[in-house]
Design a protein around this motif. Structure first.
Motif, PDB file in Angstrom:
ATOM      1  N   GLU A  60       0.838  -1.196   0.000  1.00 23.62           N
ATOM      2  CA  GLU A  60       0.000   0.000   0.000  1.00 23.62           C
ATOM      3  C   GLU A  60       0.872   1.245   0.000  1.00 23.62           C
ATOM      4  O   GLU A  60       0.995   1.923   1.007  1.00 23.62           O
ATOM      5  N   GLY A  61       1.454   1.571  -1.116  1.00 22.13           N
ATOM      6  CA  GLY A  61       2.420   2.658  -1.215  1.00 22.13           C
ATOM      7  C   GLY A  61       1.901   4.023  -0.797  1.00 22.13           C
ATOM      8  O   GLY A  61       2.520   4.712  -0.010  1.00 22.13           O
ATOM      9  N   SER A  62       0.768   4.453  -1.319  1.00 25.04           N
ATOM     10  CA  SER A  62       0.284   5.796  -1.006  1.00 25.04           C
ATOM     11  C   SER A  62      -0.160   5.898   0.446  1.00 25.04           C
ATOM     12  O   SER A  62      -0.022   6.954   1.073  1.00 25.04           O
ATOM     13  N   PHE A  63      -0.665   4.817   1.000  1.00 24.03           N
ATOM     14  CA  PHE A  63      -1.079   4.819   2.402  1.00 24.03           C
ATOM     15  C   PHE A  63       0.112   5.143   3.299  1.00 24.03           C
ATOM     16  O   PHE A  63       0.018   5.990   4.192  1.00 24.03           O
ATOM     17  N   CYS A  64       1.230   4.487   3.062  1.00 18.87           N
ATOM     18  CA  CYS A  64       2.420   4.697   3.901  1.00 18.87           C
ATOM     19  C   CYS A  64       2.914   6.130   3.823  1.00 18.87           C
ATOM     20  O   CYS A  64       3.259   6.730   4.846  1.00 18.87           O
ATOM     21  N   ALA A  65       2.966   6.666   2.639  1.00 22.93           N
ATOM     22  CA  ALA A  65       3.439   8.038   2.490  1.00 22.93           C
ATOM     23  C   ALA A  65       2.530   9.003   3.238  1.00 22.93           C
ATOM     24  O   ALA A  65       3.010   9.909   3.944  1.00 22.93           O
ATOM     25  N   MET A  66       1.251   8.814   3.122  1.00 16.65           N
ATOM     26  CA  MET A  66       0.311   9.705   3.793  1.00 16.65           C
ATOM     27  C   MET A  66       0.358   9.509   5.311  1.00 16.65           C
ATOM     28  O   MET A  66       0.305  10.478   6.069  1.00 16.65           O
ATOM     29  N   TRP A  67       0.453   8.257   5.765  1.00 19.00           N
ATOM     30  CA  TRP A  67       0.488   7.967   7.201  1.00 19.00           C
ATOM     31  C   TRP A  67       1.754   8.553   7.833  1.00 19.00           C
ATOM     32  O   TRP A  67       1.710   9.125   8.916  1.00 19.00           O
ATOM     33  N   ARG A  68       2.869   8.406   7.140  1.00 16.86           N
ATOM     34  CA  ARG A  68       4.122   8.956   7.649  1.00 16.86           C
ATOM     35  C   ARG A  68       4.103  10.481   7.628  1.00 16.86           C
ATOM     36  O   ARG A  68       4.716  11.135   8.480  1.00 16.86           O
ATOM     37  N   THR A  69       3.389  11.061   6.680  1.00 21.53           N
ATOM     38  CA  THR A  69       3.231  12.514   6.641  1.00 21.53           C
ATOM     39  C   THR A  69       2.490  13.003   7.881  1.00 21.53           C
ATOM     40  O   THR A  69       2.834  14.044   8.442  1.00 21.53           O
ATOM     41  N   VAL A  70       1.494  12.259   8.307  1.00 23.03           N
ATOM     42  CA  VAL A  70       0.769  12.633   9.524  1.00 23.03           C
ATOM     43  C   VAL A  70       1.717  12.615  10.724  1.00 23.03           C
ATOM     44  O   VAL A  70       1.694  13.533  11.557  1.00 23.03           O
ATOM     45  N   GLY A  71       2.568  11.594  10.807  1.00 21.00           N
ATOM     46  CA  GLY A  71       3.541  11.548  11.893  1.00 21.00           C
ATOM     47  C   GLY A  71       4.466  12.753  11.862  1.00 21.00           C
ATOM     48  O   GLY A  71       4.774  13.357  12.908  1.00 21.00           O
ATOM     49  N   TRP A  72       4.896  13.145  10.675  1.00 24.77           N
ATOM     50  CA  TRP A  72       5.764  14.306  10.530  1.00 24.77           C
ATOM     51  C   TRP A  72       5.019  15.590  10.916  1.00 24.77           C
ATOM     52  O   TRP A  72       5.564  16.446  11.618  1.00 24.77           O
ATOM     53  N   LEU A  73       3.768  15.725  10.479  1.00 22.72           N
ATOM     54  CA  LEU A  73       2.975  16.911  10.813  1.00 22.72           C
ATOM     55  C   LEU A  73       2.758  17.028  12.318  1.00 22.72           C
ATOM     56  O   LEU A  73       2.852  18.126  12.892  1.00 22.72           O
ATOM     57  N   MET A  74       2.486  15.912  12.961  1.00 22.49           N
ATOM     58  CA  MET A  74       2.269  15.944  14.407  1.00 22.49           C
ATOM     59  C   MET A  74       3.557  16.306  15.153  1.00 22.49           C
ATOM     60  O   MET A  74       3.523  17.037  16.141  1.00 22.49           O
ATOM     61  N   SER A  75       4.695  15.821  14.682  1.00 21.46           N
ATOM     62  CA  SER A  75       5.972  16.189  15.295  1.00 21.46           C
ATOM     63  C   SER A  75       6.252  17.678  15.087  1.00 21.46           C
ATOM     64  O   SER A  75       6.713  18.372  16.004  1.00 21.46           O
ATOM     65  N   LEU A  76       5.964  18.168  13.891  1.00 14.91           N
ATOM     66  CA  LEU A  76       6.125  19.599  13.617  1.00 14.91           C
ATOM     67  C   LEU A  76       5.226  20.422  14.523  1.00 14.91           C
ATOM     68  O   LEU A  76       5.650  21.448  15.075  1.00 14.91           O
ATOM     69  N   ALA A  77       3.988  19.989  14.709  1.00 14.50           N
ATOM     70  CA  ALA A  77       3.061  20.711  15.579  1.00 14.50           C
ATOM     71  C   ALA A  77       3.581  20.752  17.014  1.00 14.50           C
ATOM     72  O   ALA A  77       3.478  21.790  17.686  1.00 14.50           O
TER      73      ALA A  77
END
Length: 184
Positions: A60-77
């Protein structure tokens, strides 16, 4: 900030729970996905593993990219929330001029933090609504997603409150700034 950190650390963004009869105690009862791990529970134990793994991403390629983006956004927040707390201390400990100008900057920073939190929350909601992984009935958005939503709401309301107070409340009285005069 505490709610944001809890949302990051708890593996409860999306969960699946099924109530099985007591005879089938070896069946999986629940599964929960966090930003960095997935936990599966049966009648006897809970096991957690890193998530998403490379094998998850191969399927599930696009799922991983999007899920990891959420982790990055939350760390940035979280980093931005820490910067906001430092900003509050600096503004409160500063003089009159710093307080009068600082609240406007603080309101803008809070608004950006809210935007980042809502972006992460929206990506998870989008995946929940549109990805095949969650097509089986029983999946639901869980406590970490709710914590992210509440945290974002509080941050945005704080930004609005600070902005209104910065423009509506009268300036501090008591003294005026003296212009810098060389040689005096």
């Amino acid at each position: 900030m505490a709610m944001t950190l809890t949302a990051i650390l708890r593996p409860n963004w999306v969960s699946f729970h099924v109530d099985f009869p007591p005879q089938s105690s070896s069946a999986i009862i629940s599964r929960s996905l966090g930003l960095h791990q997935s936990c599966t529970s049966d009648a006897y134990q809970t096991t957690c593993r890193p998530f998403p793994t490379e094998s998850d991403c191969a399927r599930e390629g696009s799922f991983c990219a999007m899920w990891r983006t959420v982790g990055w956004l939350m760390s940035l927040a979280t980093i931005m929330e820490l910067a906001t707390l430092v900003g509050i201390v600096v503004i409160l400990s500063g003089g009159k001029a710093r307080r009068e100008a600082g609240w406007r900057v603080l309101a803008g920073l809070l608004a950006v933090v809210g935007l980042v939190l809502f972006s992460g929350m929206a990506v998870v909601a989008y995946l929940f609504d549109n990805h095949n992984r969650f097509a089986i009935p029983g999946w639901r958005l869980d406590t970490s997603w709710v914590l992210c939503t509440v945290s974002g709401t509080i941050v945005v309301l704080s930004a609005v409150g600070v902005a209104i107070s910065a423009y509506v409340l009268p300036p501090e009285d008591g003294y005026e700034l003296l212009p810098d005069q060389p040689g005096v």
